[in-house]
Design an enzyme around this catalytic site. Structure first.
Site, PDB file in Angstrom:
ATOM      1  CE1 TYR A 120      -0.205 -18.678  45.017  1.00 17.23           C
ATOM      2  CE2 TYR A 120       1.254 -18.403  46.905  1.00 17.23           C
ATOM      3  CZ  TYR A 120       0.438 -19.195  46.124  1.00 17.23           C
ATOM      4  OH  TYR A 120       0.282 -20.524  46.444  1.00 17.23           O
ATOM      5  CD  GLU A 209      -2.343 -21.650  44.882  1.00 19.83           C
ATOM      6  OE1 GLU A 209      -1.129 -21.817  44.787  1.00 19.83           O
ATOM      7  OE2 GLU A 209      -3.123 -21.813  43.923  1.00 19.83           O
TER       8      GLU A 209
END
Lengths: 401, 288
Positions: A120, A209
């Site tokens: 991530y 993100e």
């Protein structure tokens, strides 16, 4: 403002970030054609496009979609068609959409990229530090794992305070590389992170993100996902971003209020509340709940000063059929009470007043506003505090039914 | 003395000729606020609302001795107006403007680190010392002079608290509205510091906001503070609005803490009296 994954990926691509080949499809047949165009042989990934996270672990409201989520690896073209058919025009419910879910009006069909490691990557604004923070975390197969990780094992997330840096420095780069223990080269990592930062700053994003990035055997980084949240206050600088806004997932009343710069939110059943601040909204709802009064919806006029916009917004609450009584609770500072009084009269003249209405004015132009309402002859109650208002409204609703 | 502003504070107004300033400034003057100048780039008027108008903050400061600025400049131009006030080394700057881009505020915060200016706001009702003066957009008819200092992230909830505590005989030394934007110029810490050393303040009321971790920062500061005055913290239940918050996920990932329940626990651990509604706040105040 949010945009869809496919739109964010187009932006990524234009900044030189590597993304899988993909095409958008509005029908199962289009999905099939898209699959053929993006990759000669499978597998493909069919991804529901809604502006909310945790799509992978979400569920569709219509049972025809089975129990699988909104991101599906499809090994054959038949499967691509089938998955697109199940997802399209269906409501996808995830832990970020609320119970109703969001309507999937389009799917994104991508080539499947085989990667060895996944992480991530996020850029967010830390409010207290007024800094941009780079976040790196390991990824498991579920795409809501990051929030869980953050609350349960915050130490497993690498956080680097970048301040106002537009590029990553060597020391920070080594930290990320060490954290990843992967095949990726320093050079590839540096280029990738700097491109992310460039997108972030170019478009006044408040959050960017990629959940996840994938690193393949050759050490190349792929953005397998993309999420960008833009600062609404800075959209005037980026008309090309503003055009990407897709409002089809937003409730109509919410949308109208937002166009006027106000906040409208639907909740359960009960009264409609009109206030002029977040804090007052929470406190009024809390007091109502303690007295056993539910809230159907609330409208936050914030510091509104435009009479017509205020009037149009009051109408949103008055015409909501689930509202059985209205409490207008205004503590005017910037906002002037007399504008609200004018708005109430305009709406009442237009629509009539057929449910109980209680008004409380305090602050700027209170006396003028109270006079306006008293002279109007409208059937409403004027009270002097929140508690009194709620008691009166509760009684009035009981008599009304 | 009160904190940040009193009737002697010489105040200039940036953007004095705008509609909102034109409405609110005469009210503030009538209240007793010492407005000494206006600043409008490319000014047309020599005087406005009875005070001289200048083209720059620097000039206004030099000619009138102004030490504080109240900013009503539209969001698009707010960054340069705020930076101008900071560079002129004004002691207090209050920004009423809402909707300033986050990246602009990040740059402004960066400038503040090397400056002694206290920036209140943006998107704030301002600062008021009742019966003396106010820099901002406060309703002029609800505050009473007294010994409670209030620092708050919510303007409307502040008015509600003021009305309720005044009913039972209290009044306020000064009220500091921190503002309701993503990035705040001043957080709770500065206000607590000022109130704690203010001879006219006995008790501090802290009113929290939704999201953000400004309350947590306040808890860390208060825990270590020596000779501290009591703080009653009002943290309303935020569940109805939390799901709306776009930045929620990033805040959780960034800090791991976010909800009203978390804040209540941490503030209480730091020694504050924590309540979630105004009735309880009143009883705690009466019990002190």
């Amino acid at each position: 403002m949010n945009i869809h994954e496919y739109q964010a990926k187009r932006i990524f691509k234009s900044f030189g970030i590597t993304v899988p080949n993909g095409l958008i499809a509005y029908t199962p047949s289009e999905a099939l054609e898209a699959a053929k165009a993006v990759s000669g042989a499978g597998p493909w990934v069919v991804k529901a496009q809604i502006q909310a996270g945790s799509r992978d672990v979400g569920k569709f409201s219509d049972k025809r979609a089975g129990r699988k989520g909104g991101i599906r690896i499809s090994k054959t073209l038949d499967k691509v068609y089938e998955n697109a058919d199940e997802m399209l025009e269906n409501q996808l419910i995830t832990n970020q959409t609320g119970a109703k879910g969001r309507l999937v009006s389009r799917v994104y069909v991508e080539e499947f990229i085989k990667t060895e490691h996944k992480f991530y990557l996020g850029l967010v604004v830390d409010r207290v530090a007024a800094s941009t923070i780079l976040l790196v975390a390991p990824v498991t197969e579920k795409d809501d794992a990051i929030v869980k990780l953050a609350t349960e094992y915050p130490d497993k997330i690498l956080k680097i305070d970048l301040g106002l840096q537009k590029e990553i420095n060597k020391e920070q780069l080594l930290l990320v590389k060490d954290f990843m223990h992967s095949l990726v080269t320093i050079r590839e990592l540096k280029a990738f992170l700097n491109k992310m930062l460039k997108v972030f700053y170019t478009y006044d994003a408040t959050m960017l993100e990629i959940n996840p990035i994938g690193i393949n055997k050759a050490g190349k980084i792929w953005a397998l996902d993309a999420k960008i949240v833009f600062d609404n206050n800075a959209l005037y600088r980026h008309p090309e971003i503003k055009k990407l806004s897709d409002t089809s997932e937003i409730e109509e009343r919410e949308l109208i209020a937002a166009q006027y710069g106000f906040q409208y939110k639907e909740m359960d059943n009960g009264i409609g509340i009109i206030v002029n601040g977040d804090g007052l909204a929470l406190s009024t709802m809390q007091q109502a709940a303690q007295m056993g009064i539910g809230t159907a919806c609330f409208l936050n006029l914030k510091g509104g000063v435009d009479r017509d916009k205020i009037t149009a917004s009051i109408k949103l609450i008055m015409t909501n059929p689930r509202v059985d009584g209205i409490f207008i609770n205004i503590l005017g500072g910037f906002l002037r009470c007399n504008l609200i009084a004018d708005g109430i009269i305009a709406v009442a003249n237009d629509l009539g007043l057929n449910i109980p209405l209680v008004v409380r004015f305090e602050g700027t132009n209170k006396d003028e506003a109270t006079d306006i309402l008293k002279k109007s002859g409208l059937f409403l109650s004027i009270v002097s505090d929140t508690h009194e208002g709620l008691v009166l409204l509760k009684d009035a609703i009981a008599e009304d039914l | 003395m009160a904190v940040l502003v009193d009737k002697k504070t010489k105040i200039l107004v940036q953007g004095i000729t705008g509609t909102q300033a034109s409405f609110h400034i005469p009210r503030a003057m009538a209240y007793g606020t010492n407005i000494v100048a206006g600043v409008v780039p490319h000014k047309v008027d020599k005087t406005y609302l009875g005070v001289p108008v200048f083209e720059t903050v620097e000039e206004a400061k030099n000619k009138t001795g102004a030490e504080a600025s109240l900013i009503f400049v539209p969001a698009k131009y707010a960054k340069s107006a705020i930076l101008e006030a900071i560079h002129a080394q004004l002691r207090v700057v209050v920004v009423i403007t809402s909707g300033i881009p986050v990246s602009d505020m990040m740059e402004i915060k960066h400038e503040l680190q090397n400056s002694s200016t206290i920036l209140i706001g943006p998107n704030t009702p301002g600062v008021i010392t009742p019966m003396e003066a106010y820099m901002g957009i406060f309703p002029d008819n609800i505050h009473k002079s007294g010994r409670i200092g209030i620092v708050s992230r919510s303007s409307t909830l502040t008015y509600e608290v003021v009305l309720e505590i005044n009913k039972v005989g209290f009044g306020e030394s000064t009220i500091v509205g921190l503002g309701d934007d993503v990035i705040l110029g001043t957080s709770f810490v500065e206000a607590i510091k000022q109130f704690n050393s203010d001879s006219k303040t006995d008790t501090i009321i802290l009113i929290g906001g939704i999201g953000g971790n400004y309350e947590i920062e306040a808890a860390e500061y208060y825990r270590l503070l020596k000779n501290k005055k009591p703080i009653i913290a009002l943290i309303p239940d935020d569940t109805p609005l939390l799901s709306d918050n776009d930045g929620l996920a990033s805040e959780i990932i960034c800090r791991g803490i976010i909800t009203a329940a978390d804040k209540k626990r941490i503030l209480s651990d730091a020694g504050m009296i924590v309540v979630d509604n105004i009735n309880d706040l009143k009883s705690e105040l009466l019990n002190l």
